[in-house]
Structures are given as structure tokens and as C-alpha cells.
Design an enzyme around this catalytic site. Structure first.
Site: not given
Length: 318
Positions: A265, A294, A131
Site C-alpha cells: 500500500d 488500497h 483509508s
């Protein structure tokens, strides 16, 4: 290599240190101190919240599948952990404030400072970002191009236009304008008994069929109040500062980068995958075909780690 049997080497060590004046948790599988003989280090740069305990299963799988040859470390974001009783959230409040260590830029400098102090310069790095950790890795590459990065694996990368994503549109006002409203509920939650908080987290995660139960206790730590507040502060800066994709840095390091995008996502739409693949046709861009979320650490840490091993094992043989 596929033997996943329990081994004493599967037990990590946890260190708490001050880095850039802020409390930092380092989770270590394998060697706890590096020396020039260590040729390769896996270093996990987490998402937000940057809690290293979330990555325990993922790290243990990487460590064991490479036959325990390479140490696997994860460094938390500054202030995203509960300090032990003998330490405070910050070592020097004025220094931490001046550096804005809990902000996005401060977290990037925090990772570079950690490497300078704790990792020999000649160590080859396999960086694994998740991320916002992927954005941090690109910034590390840009700010210190002499880092010996063998590979950088970018999992569910939030490296551009975060506020424009479906999740960003929801969270931007929450993180940028309304986060102070969350501080009182967080404070009240922090007063609850640990057992009650643990039961509450299990209830929240109850809909996840294959939940990795090692993530429960790290999540309880987030409810200490300060950790969550620091994560929200960083998140607000992400919404404002993660704008255009850094094509210059990507182009300079393309052969070192592997990107893995989620198919559903909401932090990084599939459109972003198609656009970056079109802009860099020779790059290594992969789209999830396994339905991983995610926040893959919640239920797929082992499976994602096995994929990462397949992608990079050839590079570690050379």
C-alpha cells in the site's frame, strides 16, 4: 450464512439529503429508517473520493452474510456526489463556507451531525472505515466518546504521516499547489456524453482483471466536475493535516479497533503496520496476505467483506 444468492433484500435504497448544508448521498441496505428496536447499524465511512456507490458490493455482502439482520449504510462525504435535479450542491452557501464542510475537519463534523440526526443514540455502531475514513472514525471517537461503538474496522488506514508516504510524496504537490490546474480538464470531461464517459472509465480500468463493474457508474459521477474538485480540496487538507498518529484515542479504544494494513500500500507503508503493532502489542493489527490493493472496492469488495464478517461475528453474538 454463506448463501449469496440474489435476494430482493440485496437491492439498496439511495437517499439524498442535506447534512451540514451540503449534499450527501446515503446508500442503505436493510432498514431505511432506524427506530429504537434496531440494536446494531453498520456504517461505512468511505475513503476519498467518498462515493458510496463504490462500496455497493462490499455492503451487499456484509448485509447478506449476517442474514439481513443488521442494516448496512454508507454515508458519502459532503459534496462527493452528484445532486439530483431537484437539489443543489449546497443548501446554504454561506453556512457551508463558514463550516468549511468540504474540508477534512468539516467532513468529520459532517459524520457526527449525520449520526445525531439520523441514528438513535442507543444504536450500537459497527463503523467500517476505509483509508481516510479510518482517520475520520478516530476523530469521531475522540470528539464524541459517548458514541456506542461496538467495533471499528479500519481498512487500509491512512491515519498518520500521509504526505511522507510514497503516494503522498507524489500527490502532495498535485493536491496542494496544482489542483486548480485540474479544474479545466475536469470541466471539459463533465461536458462529455454519459456513454462516452462510461467507455472512458472502462478503458482506464481495463487492466483490472476482476473489475467489479458496479464501480463504473459511480466513477462516471465523479467526472461531473464539482465532485472531483471537492475530493481534491479534501485531499489537499489530508496531506497537510494527517500528521502524527493519535495514540491517545487508539489506546482508549484499543479493544474496539481492528486494523487491516495492505502489504503493498503506497498510501500506508508496511513500516507503519510494524510500528503501530510494536506500540500496541495487545491490539488487533492484521497485514494483508491476499494481495488486495488500497482501492479494494475495485475488485475485492466481496472478499474483504467476508473477512470482516469473520473478524466481528463473535462480537455480534454477545
Amino acid at each position: 450464512m454463506e448463501n449469496m444468492a440474489t435476494d430482493c433484500r440485496d437491492e439498496p435504497e439511495t437517499d439524498f439529503i442535506y447534512c451540514c448544508g451540503a449534499i450527501t448521498e446515503v446508500l442503505k441496505f436493510g432498514s431505511c429508517q432506524l427506530h429504537p428496536g434496531h440494536k446494531v447499524l453498520f456504517l461505512i465511512i468511505p475513503g476519498n473520493p467518498g462515493v458510496v456507490g463504490f462500496y455497493r458490493t462490499f455492503m451487499q455482502t456484509l448485509h447478506s452474510m449476517f442474514s439481513y439482520r443488521h442494516p448496512v449504510w454508507a454515508v458519502s462525504h459532503a459534496g462527493h456526489c452528484v445532486p439530483p435535479d431537484s437539489m443543489d450542491m449546497v443548501e446554504d452557501g454561506s453556512l457551508a463556507a463558514d463550516r468549511d464542510v468540504f474540508g477534512l475537519n468539516g467532513q468529520i463534523e459532517h459524520k457526527l451531525a449525520f449520526l445525531r440526526k439520523h441514528v438513535p443514540r442507543e444504536t450500537n455502531l459497527v463503523l467500517v472505515g476505509h483509508s481516510i475514513g479510518c482517520y475520520i472514525i478516530l476523530e469521531m471517537m475522540k470528539r464524541d466518546p459517548e458514541l456506542k461503538i461496538l467495533k471499528a474496522v479500519m481498512l487500509f488506514p491512512t491515519i498518520e504521516r500521509m504526505a511522507q508516504t510514497p503516494q503522498g510524496k507524489v500527490m502532495t504537490p498535485v493536491l496542494c499547489q496544482m489542483r486548480y490546474l485540474a479544474y479545466l480538464p475536469l470541466f471539459l470531461l463533465s461536458l462529455l456524453p454519459e456513454g462516452f464517459k462510461s467507455s472512458l472509465i472502462k478503458l482506464v480500468f481495463g487492466g483490472i482483471r476482476s473489475l467489479d463493474h458496479t464501480v463504473v457508474q459511480p466513477t462516471v459521477g465523479l467526472l461531473s466536475g464539482d465532485c472531483a474538485a471537492n475530493a481534491m480540496y479534501m485531499g489537499g487538507q489530508e496531506m497537510r493535516k494527517v500528521l502524527e498518529r493519535d495514540n491517545v484515542t487508539i489506546k482508549k479504544n484499543l479493544e474496539k479497533l481492528i486494523f487491516y494494513y495492505g502489504a503493498t500500500d503506497h498510501w500506508c507503508p508496511v513500516q507503519y503496520y510494524h510500528e503501530i503493532k510494536q506500540d500496541f502489542p495487545t491490539g488487533d493489527f492484521r497485514l494483508c496476505e491476499n494481495g488486495f490493493r488500497h482501492a479494494f472496492v475495485l475488485d475485492a469488495g466481496r472478499d474483504v467483506a467476508k473477512m470482516v464478517v469473520e473478524w466481528i461475528q463473535r462480537d455480534l453474538r454477545t
